[in-house]
Scaffold this active site. Structure first.
Site, PDB file in Angstrom:
ATOM      1  N   LYS A 284       0.829  -1.053  -0.047  1.00  0.00           N
ATOM      2  CA  LYS A 284       0.165   0.111   0.039  1.00  0.00           C
ATOM      3  C   LYS A 284       0.780   1.217   0.103  1.00  0.00           C
ATOM      4  O   LYS A 284       0.403   2.231  -0.571  1.00  0.00           O
ATOM      5  CB  LYS A 284      -0.982   0.050   1.328  1.00  0.00           C
TER       6      LYS A 284
ATOM      7  N   GLU B 246     -10.046   5.566   2.989  1.00  0.00           N
ATOM      8  CA  GLU B 246     -11.208   4.400   3.368  1.00  0.00           C
ATOM      9  C   GLU B 246      -9.896   3.428   3.723  1.00  0.00           C
ATOM     10  O   GLU B 246      -8.927   3.046   3.182  1.00  0.00           O
ATOM     11  CB  GLU B 246     -11.940   4.083   2.395  1.00  0.00           C
TER      12      GLU B 246
ATOM     13  N   SER C 164       1.717  -9.756  -1.001  1.00  0.00           N
ATOM     14  CA  SER C 164       1.560  -8.181  -1.160  1.00  0.00           C
ATOM     15  C   SER C 164       1.697  -7.645   0.632  1.00  0.00           C
ATOM     16  O   SER C 164       1.785  -6.515   0.730  1.00  0.00           O
ATOM     17  CB  SER C 164      -0.128  -8.014  -1.395  1.00  0.00           C
TER      18      SER C 164
END
Lengths: 398, 261
Positions: free
Chosen positions: A88, A110, A375
């Site tokens: 991210k 969010e 990830s």
């Protein structure tokens, strides 16, 4: 043809379905983004922070023991080693420079699992922005550590109590905030979803995953992989891995969706079980009922618990550029354990879905060469796994 | 000329401004929402916006979100909705306007949605999340069914774009008073009036103001420049607070008249 087109479409998917109030700022964002992309100084600065602050490039690690166990050759793209523990940060670093470029003062976001929330709170702290994060109440409960992290970093976390109290509702609430505070606020969206230009911006910032992986695998194996495998919720780590291989016709892309409790029960497999519709500003595959009302979803991985998917994935599905499969909660837990035990790497529950699917690939194509996007790391999921293990053990006793 | 334009002409002749009310269909129950619409019509409401529910109304505040959830729980779907409107067709004089989000329309099929709207006697359509860039086909099809397409202009819309939007509007232009979501709030009326005045200088179409309106004072000031006002959340909240009372429909009528006096 370059995708998306001028109106933000990937084939039939994408676009900009938004209340009029947001029209101006989305056009402003688009314009700023194209300028930003040409601004060498900003790009150099972004490179610097990706390298020195976030920890890029991430290794492409040959998982030898896992490979031996499965009978295929598995390389892990170690996004779990990045600062804040997931891919991210690639996107939040990119977008925070964009927000600064646009002169915004406040960041909203969010978050589902809290990984995007933490990555946003992190860059907001570093670059001096006020930061408010919307998170479903249910997700706040199951990802407590990340809530605490965001608070330590100086962000406000607002619990969202509407609807299913998960990522979809957090998105609704963030958009409502944005509509209200559109002048000074930058909406830092966390995945390749939403109205144009977000799917483009996030894809570009995440493409660093695939770019690195492509040159790393060529160096290590002197050839391209047979498979790229990644989990898909909104789909940012997957598109980040797939996109730089777009012209490599022989590489097979596999997106692993959350099968939840099963494909005939609650799940998040939008591409497999969904129908085309419009949610959060874009046309894409969507879990909805026959009347166009959005369905309840479930996944053990909060980061995949979303009824929609990025429009570029819908496009990949339509042109058969990628194959989308589903892995259930139970199977994901199996993937989680497998990597932990064999490689000493505790994965997040999201990529655990992708990890499990390796077993299926191994069954079909022994000896194939696979890159899997790991990830994120699993620290945030320990409570959930502990809870589930407890349940499994109780059942065994009964 | 469409029903909506006709009505504005009528109002203009009487030197009156339009009073428009928003009601989510199926709230608080399917049968009661029909009665509410009939009663509002009798109370002298000029247009009634009927909401077709969508599970994720991202331009709406908590009041309409709650009403939408109830409406969906009550089982409102296109069949119930259009059958309900059909029943009102002969009883209600005020033109009905459908307000919804794009996904339920897309799912039913745009043409089918428009045809059913036409058959149910609807005058116009507003789709919150369908901006003009995505509306080409919708405008073309709506014209075929003689349904007015009502678009939104907001304080964040640049003047040039507003002109473009107003050209695509039929019936009236929905001017959104504040950047934000629906729900009662106090806002700076002077700048709204200035904005509307400027818009009016380059169009003949009626401009009505909505979002946030909850008292008589706002209505009085806003009708100085606008051709009408739209009240939604305030009335939905009133319904939610009072629908179980014995004299509810009369009370609602009095409450609604209070905005217009």
């Amino acid at each position: 043809m370059r995708m998306p087109d001028k109106k933000g479409y990937f084939g039939d998917f994408g676009g900009r379905f938004i209340p009029e109030t947001l029209s101006f700022c989305l056009r402003e964002l688009e314009e700023s983004y194209f300028k930003f992309k040409k601004d060498k100084r900003s790009l150099r600065e972004l490179d610097f922070y990706l390298k020195e602050y976030a920890g890029r490039p991430t290794p492409l690690y040959f998982a030898g023991k896992l490979s031996e166990y499965l009978g295929i050759k598995v390389y892990l793209k170690r996004e779990d080693l990045l600062h804040t523990g997931a891919h991210k940060i690639n996107n939040t670093l990119g977008q925070i420079f964009l927000a600064r470029h646009m002169g915004k003062k406040r960041i909203i976001a969010e978050t589902g699992a809290g990984q995007h929330g933490v990555a946003t709170a992190t860059v907001a702290a570093r670059f001096g922005f006020k930061c408010d994060v919307y998170m479903g109440e249910e997700d706040m409960r199951r990802q407590k550590t990340n809530v605490f992290k965001m608070e330590i970093l100086g962000a406000n976390v607002f619990p969202v109590r509407s609807g299913s109290k998960t990522l979809k509702d957090a998105c609704n609430e963030a958009i409502r905030d944005w509509v209200t505070n559109v002048k000074d606020t930058y909406y830092l969206l966390g995945s390749v979803v939403g109205p144009h230009p977000y799917p483009l911006i996030v894809r570009d910032f995440q493409s660093v995953i695939g770019k690195e992986a492509r040159s790393q695998i060529i160096k290590k194996e002197n050839r391209l992989p047979d498979y790229l495998v990644a989990c898909v919720g909104g789909g940012s780590n997957a598109i980040g891995l797939f996109h730089p291989f777009f012209d490599d016709k022989k590489v097979k892309n596999i997106g692993v969706e959350a099968g939840g409790l099963g494909l005939s029960s609650l799940n998040c497999a939008s591409l497999i079980k969904g129908k085309v519709g419009i949610l959060h500003g874009a046309k894409s595959f969507l879990l909805q009922d026959e009347f166009g009302q959005i369905k309840a979803t479930h996944s053990i991985a909060a980061g995949l618990d979303y009824p929609g998917v990025g429009p570029e994935h819908s496009f990949y599905k339509r042109i058969k550029k990628a194959c989308y499969v589903a892995v259930s909660d139970k199977e994901a837990l199996h993937g989680f354990k497998m990597l932990s035990k064999l490689e000493g790497i505790i994965p997040a529950l999201e990529p655990s879905h992708a990890l499990y699917y390796l077993k299926k690939i191994a069954k079909k194509n022994k000896g194939s060469l696979v890159i899997l996007c790991l990830s994120g790391r699993g620290d945030k999921d320990l409570d959930i796994v502990r809870e589930k293990r407890g349940k499994i053990k109780d059942k065994d006793k009964g | 000329m469409g029903k909506i334009e006709n009505k504005f002409r009528e109002l203009k002749a009487k030197k009156k401004k339009a009073f428009i009310v928003y009601i989510p269909f199926g709230f608080p129950s399917i049968s009661l929402s029909g009665k509410i619409i009939t009663s509002l019509d009798k109370s002298g409401v000029d247009f009634i916006e009927v909401g077709f529910p969508f599970s994720d109304p991202l331009a709406d505040g908590t009041i309409i979100q709650k009403a939408t959830q109830i409406s969906l729980k009550n089982g409102v779907n296109p069949d119930y909705f259009f059958a309900g409107l059909e029943k009102l067709k002969s009883k209600v004089k005020a033109p009905l306007i459908i307000l919804t989000y794009y996904n339920p329309v897309y799912m039913l099929g745009l043409k089918k949605f428009l045809k059913k709207s036409k058959d149910a006697g609807v005058g116009g359509i507003m789709i919150v999340d369908l901006p003009i860039e995505e509306a080409g086909n919708y405008i073309k099809e709506a014209q075929k069914y003689e349904l007015d397409t009502i678009f939104f202009v907001t304080p964040a819309t640049e003047f040039e774009r507003a002109q473009k939007i107003m050209k695509l509007c039929r019936g009236f232009v929905y001017y959104v008073s504040v950047t934000g979501i629906t729900g009662p709030k106090d806002f700076f009326i002077k700048s709204v009036l200035e904005h509307i005045k400027r818009l009016k200088s380059c169009t003949d179409i009626a401009i009505c103001v909505g979002f946030g309106i909850h008292n008589r004072e706002q209505v009085r000031k806003l009708t100085k420049e606008s051709d009408g006002i739209i009240v939604g959340s305030a009335i939905v909240k009133y319904i939610d607070d009072h629908y179980q009372e014995k004299n509810f429909l009369n009370m609602l009528s009095t409450y609604v008249k209070g905005f217009q006096e």
